[in-house]
Design an enzyme around this catalytic site. Structure first.
Site, PDB file in Angstrom:
ATOM      1  N   LYS A 216       0.839  -1.199   0.000  1.00 29.50           N
ATOM      2  CA  LYS A 216       0.000   0.000   0.000  1.00 29.50           C
ATOM      3  C   LYS A 216       0.876   1.252   0.000  1.00 29.50           C
ATOM      4  CE  LYS A 216      -3.078   2.621   2.907  1.00 29.50           C
ATOM      5  NZ  LYS A 216      -3.781   2.712   4.177  1.00 29.50           N
ATOM      6  N   GLU A 222      10.810  -4.819   3.741  1.00 30.16           N
ATOM      7  CA  GLU A 222      10.767  -6.252   3.431  1.00 30.16           C
ATOM      8  C   GLU A 222      10.307  -6.492   1.993  1.00 30.16           C
ATOM      9  OE1 GLU A 222       9.518  -4.742   6.076  1.00 30.16           O
ATOM     10  OE2 GLU A 222       9.559  -6.014   7.878  1.00 30.16           O
ATOM     11  N   GLY A 273      -4.263  -1.218   5.523  1.00 31.91           N
ATOM     12  CA  GLY A 273      -3.585  -2.438   5.076  1.00 31.91           C
ATOM     13  C   GLY A 273      -4.281  -3.707   5.535  1.00 31.91           C
ATOM     14  N   ARG A 274      -4.603  -3.768   6.834  1.00 33.08           N
ATOM     15  CA  ARG A 274      -5.210  -4.998   7.377  1.00 33.08           C
ATOM     16  C   ARG A 274      -6.671  -5.146   6.967  1.00 33.08           C
ATOM     17  NH1 ARG A 274      -3.705  -1.260  10.833  1.00 33.08           N
ATOM     18  NH2 ARG A 274      -5.157  -0.238  12.251  1.00 33.08           N
ATOM     19  N   GLU A 360      -3.507  -4.903  15.745  1.00 32.63           N
ATOM     20  CA  GLU A 360      -2.992  -3.655  15.161  1.00 32.63           C
ATOM     21  C   GLU A 360      -4.071  -2.569  15.201  1.00 32.63           C
ATOM     22  OE1 GLU A 360       0.358  -3.413  11.917  1.00 32.63           O
ATOM     23  OE2 GLU A 360      -1.543  -3.242  10.871  1.00 32.63           O
ATOM     24  N   HIS A 391      -4.175 -30.707  20.864  1.00 32.17           N
ATOM     25  CA  HIS A 391      -2.977 -31.477  21.215  1.00 32.17           C
ATOM     26  C   HIS A 391      -1.799 -30.564  21.493  1.00 32.17           C
ATOM     27  CE1 HIS A 391      -5.052 -35.194  20.083  1.00 32.17           C
ATOM     28  NE2 HIS A 391      -5.637 -34.425  19.190  1.00 32.17           N
ATOM     29  N   LYS A 506      10.839   0.140  13.014  1.00 33.31           N
ATOM     30  CA  LYS A 506      11.272   0.343  11.623  1.00 33.31           C
ATOM     31  C   LYS A 506      12.372   1.396  11.569  1.00 33.31           C
ATOM     32  CE  LYS A 506       6.739  -0.497   9.492  1.00 33.31           C
ATOM     33  NZ  LYS A 506       5.660   0.052   8.685  1.00 33.31           N
TER      34      LYS A 506
END
Ligand code: F6P
Length: 534
Positions: A216, A222, A273-274, A360, A391, A506
């Protein structure tokens, strides 16, 4: 509109008193067969939210309804849909629901404009553009070279540009197989760990792979690193990166308008973004992998849940009720965690997406005006699909010292159609039996004179259930959680749509990467850098 901190409301006081008085609240005795059948709210697309195993009675519901009314949750939702600046930190509208509107208008019927542009029309045009592009790729009309077809796709992105689309892609893999649909190989590259990109690039037929670069902001370290990593691999293989990559980004990003991508698809700053899975961020890759009609169905399911969330009555609005029960558990019963437990392998990455969506959004300690608040906000969210989780960490959930509210999800039918009877029952029946068993065990417990074998019970859970996980039910499920998180943010009076808390790390990472001989200027940072050999 009234924007008050939660602890300034009249309803807050009432709920506090209720929680204090309810110390001996007999939750265990309350869960009956009738209650299981009665405590149901339709969510959308045949999904139902069942809250029978929650520590909530009619009086609690009345008090939560009063809180919803006092905090004007539905009025705020309507204002958000219609384009009011709800992301106060960044001064932006919040329009992810508009992405899935069937007629380009807000679910309230209004057109949303900004700077003379009809935004519903803009989103719809981009949807049409990437749908047409995906169909041309799938039919072979667009390929990497004359006479060649793309046979694989890989999305490069992180956070919201990875988690939602990846979770949704995985959620539909078995559905597509069950329907006998043509699904093309699809991978995701997210981590800046070179082993992630390297492993995936090495496994792909590079000459037949289309990479979908998603960011975005267009500045994420990254993603830009992985873009260059992949481009280098393509060049080394004698391929032209410009024939193997499309971009998905916001119109204001530095990636926008770059002619070296095969094509570019856009959204804007009003899509967090999310919350961007419903835009080209999820749309391009899902349309390439499964077909644009599948993504269209997903959006239709989400739109149905958005519409259902407009109802004022918490007893009839699944997202609103889920949100308020979550607030009851977080602020009045004092539970700091919540677990997402889908009894569906297809939803194996859904908890990871909800972690970002919820934490977030509502992991905030100041209100929407930037002032400190004195009550708890978003819970810690985690989860794994059942029965695998049983488990693993269910021991703590059953007998640990903390009560963790649980959110189960389950379906009557599996996605693939090759389930058979093994030792008297199908695998799907075994899966569902485990789900029913767990809800009951958590709620009712089991007394045993041996303390080690005693189950205290009284551990609350909800269940979202439906017929089968399909593109439409998946859309409804995603929108349900987006709307739940939004309503909780309104209750807490926080801005659920920015994420300043991710910035500091960052900045420091950049500082150490660009340090001089004299260091970065931060001694602690340099000491850790030295330990790690940066
Ligand atoms: O660092 C957090 C974050 O900003 C998320 O909010 C976002 O989803 C992710 O990074 C990726 O951002 P972008 O799509 O701009 O590359």
């Amino acid at each position: 509109m009234n924007y008050s901190n939660l602890d300034k409301t009249v309803a807050y006081k009432r709920l506090m008193e209720k929680a204090a008085a309810g110390k001996e609240f007999d939750f265990k005795g309350m869960l009956t067969a009738e209650r299981v059948k009665q405590c149901e709210v339709p969510l959308a697309e045949g999904l139902v939210f069942n809250w029978a195993a929650k520590a909530v009675d009619e009086k609690t519901l009345d008090a939560l309804q009063a809180l919803a009314d006092e905090q004007e949750l539905i009025a705020k939702y309507r204002a958000l849909l219609e384009g009011e600046t709800m992301n106060t930190g960044e001064g932006r509208k919040v329009l992810h629901q508009l992405l899935r509107s069937p007629d380009g208008k807000a679910a309230t019927g209004k057109t949303v404009n900004h700077a003379g542009r009809d935004l519903g029309e803009f989103y719809h045009n981009e949807f049409k553009r990437f749908s047409a592009f995906a169909e041309k790729v799938r039919s072979g009309e667009i390929g990497p070279a004359p006479g060649k077809r793309f046979s694989a796709f890989a999305q490069i992105g992180i956070g919201g540009s990875d988690l939602g689309p990846r979770a949704l892609y995985i959620a539909l893999e078995n559905w597509a197989a069950g329907e006998g649909r043509k699904a093309l190989r699809t991978e995701f590259i997210s981590n800046v760990d070179p082993d992630d990109a390297s492993k995936i690039a090495a496994s792909l037929p590079l000459d037949e792979t289309l990479f979908v670069l998603v960011s975005k902001s267009g500045i994420t370290l990254e993603t830009l690193t992985n873009e260059l990593f992949v481009k280098n691999k393509l060049k080394k293989a004698g391929l032209d990166p410009a024939k193997h990559m499309v971009a998905v980004t916001s119109e204001t990003s530095p990636l926008a308008g770059n002619p070296t991508y095969m094509d570019s698809f856009y959204f804007d700053d009003f899509i967090g973004g999310r919350y961007s899975s419903s835009s080209a961020v999820g749309g391009v890759i899902l349309s390439l992998a499964y077909g644009s009609d599948v993504f269209g169905d997903f959006l239709a399911g989400a739109a149905a849940a958005d519409k259902a969330a407009l109802t004022n009555d918490i007893r009839k609005n699944a997202a609103l009720l889920d949100a308020l029960i979550g607030v009851w558990e977080r602020n009045f019963l004092g539970y700091p965690y919540t677990a997402i437990l889908p009894y569906s392998q297809a939803l194996s990455r859904f908890p990871a997406h909800l972690q970002q969506l919820d934490m977030e959004s509502n992991g905030k300690r100041v209100n929407r005006d930037g002032k400190s608040i004195a009550y708890s906000t978003g819970p810690v969210v985690f989860g794994e699909p059942g029965t695998n989780g049983q488990h693993s960490f269910y021991q703590l959930l059953h007998q640990g010292t903390d009560v963790v509210p649980l959110q189960f999800i389950g379906f009557r039918e599996s996605q693939r159609k090759d389930d058979g009877v093994i030792e008297g029952s199908t695998s799907q029946a075994k899966l569902k039996a485990n789900l029913a068993a767990q809800i009951t065990a958590f709620a009712d417990g089991k007394s045993d004179s041996d303390g080690n074998k005693n189950f205290p019970g009284g551990r609350p859970s909800s269940l979202i259930h439906g017929e089968r996980l399909t593109p439409r039910t998946l859309g409804a499920l995603l929108a349900h959680y987006e709307n739940k998180v939004m309503f909780q943010g309104f209750v807490w009076n926080v801005n659920s749509f920015d994420q300043e808390g991710v910035q500091l790390g960052k900045v420091l990472a950049k500082k150490i990467l660009t340090k001089t001989e004299a260091g970065s200027g931060d001694k602690v940072l340099d000491a850790y850098g030295e330990l790690l050999g940066v």
